[in-house]
Each structure stands twice: as structure tokens, then as C-alpha cells.
Design a protein around this motif. Structure first.
Motif, mmCIF file in Angstrom:
data_model
loop_
_atom_site.group_PDB
_atom_site.id
_atom_site.type_symbol
_atom_site.label_atom_id
_atom_site.label_comp_id
_atom_site.label_asym_id
_atom_site.label_seq_id
_atom_site.Cartn_x
_atom_site.Cartn_y
_atom_site.Cartn_z
ATOM 1 N N SER A 269 42.985 45.686 46.859
ATOM 2 C CA SER A 269 42.094 45.800 45.712
ATOM 3 C C SER A 269 41.944 44.505 44.928
ATOM 4 O O SER A 269 41.014 44.361 44.140
ATOM 5 C CB SER A 269 42.622 46.877 44.755
ATOM 6 N N GLY A 270 42.877 43.573 45.110
ATOM 7 C CA GLY A 270 42.909 42.382 44.269
ATOM 8 C C GLY A 270 43.824 42.539 43.073
ATOM 9 O O GLY A 270 44.127 41.564 42.393
ATOM 10 N N LEU A 271 44.260 43.766 42.801
ATOM 11 C CA LEU A 271 45.299 44.005 41.799
ATOM 12 C C LEU A 271 46.653 44.021 42.500
ATOM 13 O O LEU A 271 46.732 44.174 43.721
ATOM 14 C CB LEU A 271 45.073 45.349 41.098
ATOM 15 N N ARG A 272 47.707 43.898 41.735
ATOM 16 C CA ARG A 272 49.044 43.935 42.327
ATOM 17 C C ARG A 272 49.470 45.357 42.651
ATOM 18 O O ARG A 272 49.102 46.307 41.979
ATOM 19 C CB ARG A 272 50.063 43.317 41.360
ATOM 20 N N TRP A 273 50.306 45.462 43.663
ATOM 21 C CA TRP A 273 50.983 46.722 43.950
ATOM 22 C C TRP A 273 52.062 46.942 42.890
ATOM 23 O O TRP A 273 52.687 46.007 42.402
ATOM 24 C CB TRP A 273 51.617 46.684 45.332
ATOM 25 N N PRO B 170 60.030 36.396 47.581
ATOM 26 C CA PRO B 170 59.819 37.781 47.153
ATOM 27 C C PRO B 170 58.396 38.144 46.779
ATOM 28 O O PRO B 170 58.117 39.299 46.537
ATOM 29 C CB PRO B 170 60.702 37.878 45.911
ATOM 30 N N GLY B 171 57.472 37.183 46.641
ATOM 31 C CA GLY B 171 56.128 37.535 46.185
ATOM 32 C C GLY B 171 56.068 37.498 44.666
ATOM 33 O O GLY B 171 56.852 36.785 44.052
ATOM 34 N N PRO B 172 55.216 38.240 43.979
ATOM 35 C CA PRO B 172 54.209 39.141 44.540
ATOM 36 C C PRO B 172 52.991 38.376 45.029
ATOM 37 O O PRO B 172 52.801 37.207 44.696
ATOM 38 C CB PRO B 172 53.831 40.006 43.343
ATOM 39 N N SER B 173 52.160 39.054 45.829
ATOM 40 C CA SER B 173 50.937 38.415 46.291
ATOM 41 C C SER B 173 50.007 38.137 45.118
ATOM 42 O O SER B 173 50.109 38.746 44.061
ATOM 43 C CB SER B 173 50.247 39.298 47.331
ATOM 44 N N HIS B 174 49.095 37.224 45.329
ATOM 45 C CA HIS B 174 48.270 36.725 44.242
ATOM 46 C C HIS B 174 46.796 36.976 44.531
ATOM 47 O O HIS B 174 46.380 37.116 45.676
ATOM 48 C CB HIS B 174 48.500 35.226 44.053
ATOM 49 N N ALA B 175 46.016 37.030 43.482
ATOM 50 C CA ALA B 175 44.572 37.171 43.604
ATOM 51 C C ALA B 175 43.913 36.425 42.459
ATOM 52 O O ALA B 175 44.422 36.395 41.338
ATOM 53 C CB ALA B 175 44.159 38.640 43.590
ATOM 54 N N ALA B 176 42.775 35.802 42.747
ATOM 55 C CA ALA B 176 41.966 35.138 41.735
ATOM 56 C C ALA B 176 40.693 35.950 41.551
ATOM 57 O O ALA B 176 40.010 36.271 42.521
ATOM 58 C CB ALA B 176 41.634 33.710 42.173
ATOM 59 N N VAL B 177 40.383 36.302 40.316
ATOM 60 C CA VAL B 177 39.238 37.154 40.024
ATOM 61 C C VAL B 177 38.239 36.372 39.188
ATOM 62 O O VAL B 177 38.584 35.823 38.139
ATOM 63 C CB VAL B 177 39.672 38.429 39.278
ATOM 64 N N SER C 254 36.084 27.172 38.284
ATOM 65 C CA SER C 254 37.507 27.012 38.593
ATOM 66 C C SER C 254 38.184 28.302 38.177
ATOM 67 O O SER C 254 38.124 28.686 37.010
ATOM 68 C CB SER C 254 38.119 25.828 37.835
ATOM 69 N N VAL C 255 38.809 28.992 39.126
ATOM 70 C CA VAL C 255 39.396 30.293 38.838
ATOM 71 C C VAL C 255 40.843 30.295 39.310
ATOM 72 O O VAL C 255 41.139 29.983 40.458
ATOM 73 C CB VAL C 255 38.575 31.441 39.476
ATOM 74 N N ARG C 256 41.740 30.645 38.383
ATOM 75 C CA ARG C 256 43.175 30.599 38.640
ATOM 76 C C ARG C 256 43.665 31.941 39.155
ATOM 77 O O ARG C 256 43.276 32.993 38.654
ATOM 78 C CB ARG C 256 43.929 30.225 37.359
ATOM 79 N N SER C 257 44.536 31.913 40.121
ATOM 80 C CA SER C 257 45.115 33.146 40.651
ATOM 81 C C SER C 257 46.218 33.644 39.734
ATOM 82 O O SER C 257 46.708 32.914 38.857
ATOM 83 C CB SER C 257 45.691 32.909 42.051
ATOM 84 N N SER C 258 46.630 34.881 39.935
ATOM 85 C CA SER C 258 47.845 35.371 39.300
ATOM 86 C C SER C 258 49.041 34.614 39.876
ATOM 87 O O SER C 258 48.946 33.954 40.914
ATOM 88 C CB SER C 258 47.999 36.873 39.522
ATOM 89 N N SER C 259 50.164 34.702 39.207
ATOM 90 C CA SER C 259 51.320 33.893 39.583
ATOM 91 C C SER C 259 52.199 34.589 40.613
ATOM 92 O O SER C 259 52.159 35.813 40.766
ATOM 93 C CB SER C 259 52.150 33.593 38.333
#
Length: 685
Positions: A324-328, A542-549, A559-564
């Protein structure tokens, strides 16, 4: 000396005639009003520390971490309660929930502007508790003519407590002085964690309570029969039945109970185990990982009567298209009908993602629940950033709480009940969405505390102030503006901008400026057309995976920053667009900015992503066939190289090398150019 003179002057002004005002939904009240001062204060640069965007209704709060929602309607307002993750965040730790001994309360009557009512200090009301999590509330009019509220909560994983009140904001009391449910009580032999209560009242006024969590001692992974349901006594504080097991497949936690049109709905979070093992529901799909599922019955105490109906809500990290682009994260929902519409309240890690955190602090969300009104069936849907639409315009001509907002930057709250909004830094601001200024405005009035200036700006932060108040007062004081600038139109977003830190806004309202009401405008008239573009990456161990929205308003450069993600993580995928055969845009990635402890390291890329083609919708990834040590982007001196990983199912990870030394990084900024039409899907109707 000047300060003393002001307080003397203020005291004289306070002796002025009382001004009559009306608070929303209340009888007229009297306020003492003083005029705005002329202190020569100006507002400098406004804060850019805004995390909830002005285009999305989720999360409902821009500054409070909260989870596990429950809700009750009272006198036309929807009150929402949840686990106070902010109390844990104040300890500057990861979110293990150990410090949480309070609940928080919000309310709304338009579903987008929410009032923060502060904390319910559960640990003080019921000092015997260990923690207070995952509340569930219900109300009932009793024989004394009053509406009584029963708020059940998890005492850690050890049981369930209950507090009561005759108003949704309290005061609350502990009628039992001990837990209602506790571990190892008689009848709970197969319920290792009797927490996460869900309460409802049926058409006969009878209360029902569900609860449960933990792993079954039987070892059966699908049919644990851990969750329980029980009939409550007339006092809502005792039991009139035995505990009955519910066979909820892949059960994990997050029990909730609803009574809708003669049917009892039991909802719960499924677990994280691999699906397919022991699944024995012919013709039905197993629920997705850590999704929400439901069962129904007409007779809750007949354990065999509960029918599994399927999953109705994905985990936040998933939707019908996959990621989804959101974190689990963990999952907990509450669904309710308000003003004729079905909503699902839930939580995600979205606010923390937007702030760049990774500690696991959750935020409340509201989305639509597309329940079939004829059959009662609930289709499987997913969390959204966009959230729900405003159902009514806000009335600015009655007194509004200062803690009412859609979004904000650098705004906190005063302590205690009925909190005021409080500026944390110079240039802090808050926004109220969809305000009905049908009669214009002649004056802005605000109950304020501190020394400074609060400005009213309409529709855009960059606009000039339409009105302002300047003040210097040690106690909350009502101050009126000298004028209000002329403006056109009826529906406006209102920004309240603070000149400096430590200013408190307890309440505010506008005074009508015209006798004739302006022409009606649709509620969505202040919305801006946009489309959402998500660039999803992957991090493990360990993650978590990241997404830039990115919320696109026009094609162009962004310029769009991903989650950390954790600096120790193995970054396996630098980012991809979800495949979309109907997409009419392309994304050219000029460079990546990798955030390190010593600043941003920019790496040139020069690749076009095309969501129409799975072969060209992704940047480099660890199953791309590169040899260890190969430069992926940039150069051997400063670039991203294929590095060894202990993860067996992939070939390599993405390491950042600077001057021959590997440097950890914690987020990715995508410097991109978007071309083509991008406003088709989410265009405002």
C-alpha cells in the motif's frame, strides 16, 4: 515597569461592559472582551514542520500518537477514544506500550476537523492498573434519566477494567475498584491474555462483552477458540452468563463487538502466520496477514452459531494491489455509523512515518466502511491517506475550541482538561478546514494567554492576515481584533498563525459582518485536485521498509523524501512504482539523496520509471543480477554498490560508499521529474 502598566490597563479594560456571545450548541454566555493591543509584533517565517498534509484527512490528528480506537455519539458529536501512544513517546523509547496509563479523547461533527479533549488519566482513576490500552465504549440512558458511559479497557494483557461517567468527557470514576476480568479467572482456561475488550448494547438494552488474546494451548493454529463473549449484567459491571468461546480463524487480538439490525458482529485481527496451513473453509479465501476479519450471529451465547464471514480490512501495509505504501503494523478497528454513513476507525504508523520516526508510534485514521445495507456484508477494503470527506461546514460564528484543527505545524497543547492549543515555536500554525463564512466577518475574537500575536489567514499560509489579535496576559483572556479585511466567497480554510512560542489559544470565533447570507458553495470548493504517487522501497533486518509519497498537483520537478528505516537495515530495493497499465505519466529519477549522520549524499541516477511496464517501473534491486562490489549508481568513490547480505532469498543489498568506506543511511530522497497527465484518478469532481 511596562508589564505592570499593561496589567493595570487590562484590569481597567476588563471592567468594560460584558459582550454577549453564543457557543456552538449551548445557551448564550457572557464574556469579558478587551481590544487587541498595538505591540508592534510581527509574524516571521511560518513553520514548515507540518506532517499531515492539507489535502489528506488522515491521520485525524497532526500531533497526537494514538491507537486502538472506539467511539460513541452524544448530542450530535462523535467522540473517539484510543490508546495514548504519546504517553509512551514522551519517554523517548520505542513503543512497547509499557508506560501507557492514560487514554485520549477526540471529537468531531464534520469528520475532518477534530477537537483534542486531552487525556483520561486512567492510572489515577484506577490506581490498581498496570496499563490502559485498547478501550471500548458504550452508552445507555439509565433510570435516573441520565446517559451513562461505560468505558472498558485492557489492563496490559492481564485483563479488563471499566470506568464510568455521565458525560463523554467525564469526570470518570472506577465503580469496581478492581478488574472486571483477570487472568486465570474461572471459565478462562483457554484465554491466556484476556484483554482487548469490545462492548455493545442490543435493542433490548442488554450489554455484551468480547475479549481475548494470546496463543491457544491446544496448538491448533486456525481454530484457537481463544476469544470469548459474555452477557453483561444490568449494571454493565457484572456477568449474567458463562464465558463462551468464539471460533475465529487465525485469531490474534483486537476484539470488537457491534450490534447492527438484529445481528451481532464480532471483529478481530488475524495473526501473522503463513496462510494455508489447516485452512478448512471451502469456497472462502483465508484472510490476508494481520488483516481484520468478522463473524456474525443472532445468538451470541451459542458458540456454534458464530459464522465466519471473511476479512474486511487489510493490514495498513497492504491493499488490493499488494503493497500500500504505508507501513505494516498491528491492526485494530472500530466501525460505527455516524450521520447516516458507515465509517471504520483504525490506526496506522502514518504520522510517525511522516515525521521520519521508526519507533512504532501509531496514529488514528478514519475511512469509509462500505457495508451492504441490505445484506450486512462487508467487502475487503484498505487504509487510505485521503480519508473521508467533510460532511458539514464549520460554524465560525459560535465559540470553537482552540484545540479544533484539521492539521498544524509546531502546535501542542496545554496540560489538564479542556486543553488549549499551544505554539511550540515561532511561526507555529494550525488550519481549520471548510469554514462557512456565509455572513462575512467584521471581527475575530480569541481567548488567549501569553504575549504575542495570532493572525487569521484565509485559504493559504502565504496570504496576508485578514485579522489579528495582539495581547500580553498571564491568564486566558478574550481579545478582539480591530477589524477584518474584506474577502469574497463563502467556504474558506482558516489558518491561525502564532508569532512566537508558548502562546495558548483556548477558544475563538468570528463576528458576522453582513446581514445577508452569501450564495451557497459546495463543501469541497476549497479542495485542490491532485494525484498520489507512491515510490515503494524495501528494507529488512530490521527494516522497516520505506515509501515516498508525492501528492502531485501538476507535472514538474519534485524532491520527495521517503519514510525512515533503521541505519543497520539491509536496503534491498531502492524504489518502484506500482504497475498500472492505464497510467499516463512517467517519472524520471535524476538523483537519490541518501540521508547519513553527516548530511545528505546525492547520487546521480538518470533513469525513467514507467508504471505501465513492470520491467521499467523500478530502480535497482537486490535480485537484479549484479555482482558483489558492482557500482549500481554513482561511482566507486561515491555511489551505491552491490554488497553482501545475510538474507538468503536475495542476491545483494544496496550499500552507500563514500571515499571507499561504507556509510549507513536512514532515508532516501527521490529527485524526480514527472511528465504526462497525473490528475485523472483523484481529480476533484
Amino acid at each position: 515597569m511596562m508589564k505592570k502598566q499593561w496589567h493595570k490597563a487590562a484590569a481597567m479594560l476588563c471592567a468594560a461592559p460584558l459582550i454577549l456571545h453564543t457557543a456552538c450548541g449551548e445557551e448564550p454566555s457572557e464574556k469579558t472582551m478587551v481590544p487587541s493591543l498595538d505591540l508592534g509584533i510581527t509574524v516571521g517565517q511560518v513553520s514548515s514542520n507540518v506532517y499531515k498534509t492539507i489535502r489528506n484527512a488522515n491521520p485525524i490528528s497532526p500531533n497526537i500518537f494514538c491507537a486502538d480506537p472506539t467511539a460513541v455519539e452524544y448530542e450530535g458529536r462523535l467522540y473517539v477514544y484510543g490508546t495514548n501512544d504519546t504517553q509512551q513517546a514522551e519517554q523517548d523509547t520505542t513503543n512497547d506500550y509499557d508506560q501507557i496509563r492514560s487514554l485520549v479523547v477526540f471529537s468531531t461533527d464534520d469528520m475532518v476537523n477534530w477537537v483534542y479533549h486531552g487525556r483520561i488519566e486512567t492510572g489515577e482513576i484506577a490506581p490498581w492498573i498496570q496499563n490502559s490500552w485498547a478501550p471500548s465504549i458504550v452508552s445507555r440512558k439509565e433510570k435516573d434519566g441520565k446517559t451513562h458511559f461505560y468505558l472498558y479497557f485492557s489492563n496490559n494483557g492481564n485483563g479488563v477494567g471499566v470506568i464510568t461517567a455521565t458525560h463523554p468527557l467525564g469526570p470518570w470514576s472506577d465503580p469496581l475498584g478492581e478488574p472486571l476480568i483477570y487472568q486465570n479467572m474461572e471459565g478462562l482456561q483457554n484465554c491466556p491474555a484476556p484483554f482487548d475488550p469490545g462492548v455493545c448494547i442490543d435493542e433490548n438494552g442488554t450489554g455484551w462483552l468480547s475479549f481475548g488474546g494470546g496463543v491457544s494451548a491446544s496448538g491448533n493454529q486456525v481454530h484457537t477458540k481463544v476469544p470469548k463473549v459474555v452477557k453483561l449484567g444490568e449494571d454493565m459491571l457484572s456477568f449474567e452468563s458463562e464465558f463462551v468461546s468464539i471460533d475465529a480463524p487465525y485469531f490474534f487480538e483486537a476484539s470488537e463487538l457491534n450490534y447492527i439490525d438484529g445481528t451481532y458482529y464480532y471483529t478481530y485481527s488475524t495473526d501473522w502466520q503463513q496462510r494455508g496451513i489447516g485452512w478448512d473453509y471451502p469456497g472462502m479465501d483465508a484472510p490476508p496477514t494481520c488483516s481484520m476479519a468478522y463473524l456474525t450471529t443472532k445468538t451470541p451465547l451459542d458458540s456454534e452459531s458464530w459464522e465466519y464471514q471473511g476479512a474486511y480490512f487489510y493490514n495498513s501495509g497492504q491493499n488490493a494491489e499488494g503493497e500500500s505504501g504505508l507501513r505494516w503494523g498491528n491492526n485494530h478497528t472500530h466501525f460505527c455509523e455516524y450521520q447516516g454513513t458507515n465509517y471504520i476507525l483504525h490506526h496506522t504508523l502514518l504520522l510517525e512515518e511522516l515525521q521520519g520516526g521508526t519507533a512504532g508510534f501509531r496514529s488514528l485514521m478514519a475511512d469509509y466502511l462500505p457495508m451492504n445495507s441490505r445484506t450486512g456484508e462487508i467487502p475487503l477494503t484498505a487504509a487510505s491517506r485521503k480519508g473521508v470527506a467533510q460532511i458539514k461546514l464549520l460554524d465560525p460564528y459560535c465559540e470553537n475550541s482552540g484545540a479544533t484543527m484539521f492539521t498544524a505545524a509546531d502546535i501542542g497543547y496545554s496540560e489538564g482538561g479542556n486543553p488549549a492549543a499551544k505554539s511550540l515555536h515561532n511561526g507555529a500554525w494550525m488550519m481549520v478546514k471548510g469554514v462557512d463564512l456565509g455572513y462575512g466577518a467584521s471581527e475575530f475574537q480569541a481567548q488567549v494567554k501569553g504575549k504575542g500575536r495570532v493572525e487569521v489567514r484565509l485559504d493559504d499560509l502565504s496570504n496576508a492576515a485578514a485579522a489579528y489579535v495582539e495581547f500580553d496576559c498571564e491568564e486566558p483572556t478574550w481579545v478582539r481584533s480591530s477589524a477584518f479585511a474584506s474577502f469574497s466567497g463563502r467556504n474558506h480554510d482558516v489558518y491561525l498563525v502564532f508569532s512566537s512560542a508558548d502562546l495558548e489559544l483556548q477558544a475563538w470565533q468570528f463576528i458576522k459582518g453582513e446581514e445577508t447570507q452569501r450564495p451557497e458553495e459546495p463543501i469541497h470548493s476549497t479542495e485542490e485536485a491532485y494525484a498520489t504517487l507512491v515510490i515503494s522501497g524495501q528494507a529488512e533486518n530490521p527494516g522497516p521498509s520505506h515509501a515516498a509519497v508525492l501528492e502531485l498537483t501538476t507535472p514538474g520537478e519534485y524532491s520527495v523524501r521517503s519514510s525512515s528505516f533503521d541505519p543497520a537495515s539491509d536496503v534491498l530495493n531502492l524504489g518502484f512504482l506500482d504497475p498500472d497499465p492505464e497510467a499516463d505519466y512517467k517519472v524520471y529519477v535524476k538523483s537519490l539523496g541518501l540521508e547519513t549522520a553527516n548530511g545528505i549524499v546525492e547520487i546521480p541516477v538518470g533513469k525513467e520509471l514507467d508504471p505501465k511496464s513492470p520491467a521499467t517501473n523500478a530502480l535497482a534491486n537486490g535480485w537484479g543480477g549484479a555482482a558483489i562490489g558492482t557500482v549500481i549508481y554513482g561511482t566507486a568513490e561515491t555511489g551505491i554498490v552491490a554488497a553482501e547480505t545475510e538474507i538468503e532469498w536475495i542476491g545483494y543489498r544496496m550499500a552507500l560508499m563514500v571515499d571507499g568506506t561504507e556509510v549507513p543511511y536512514t532515508s532516501i530522497t527521490y529527485n524526480i521529474t514527472v511528465s504526462g497527465t497525473v490528475l485523472k484518478e483523484n481529480e476533484t469532481k
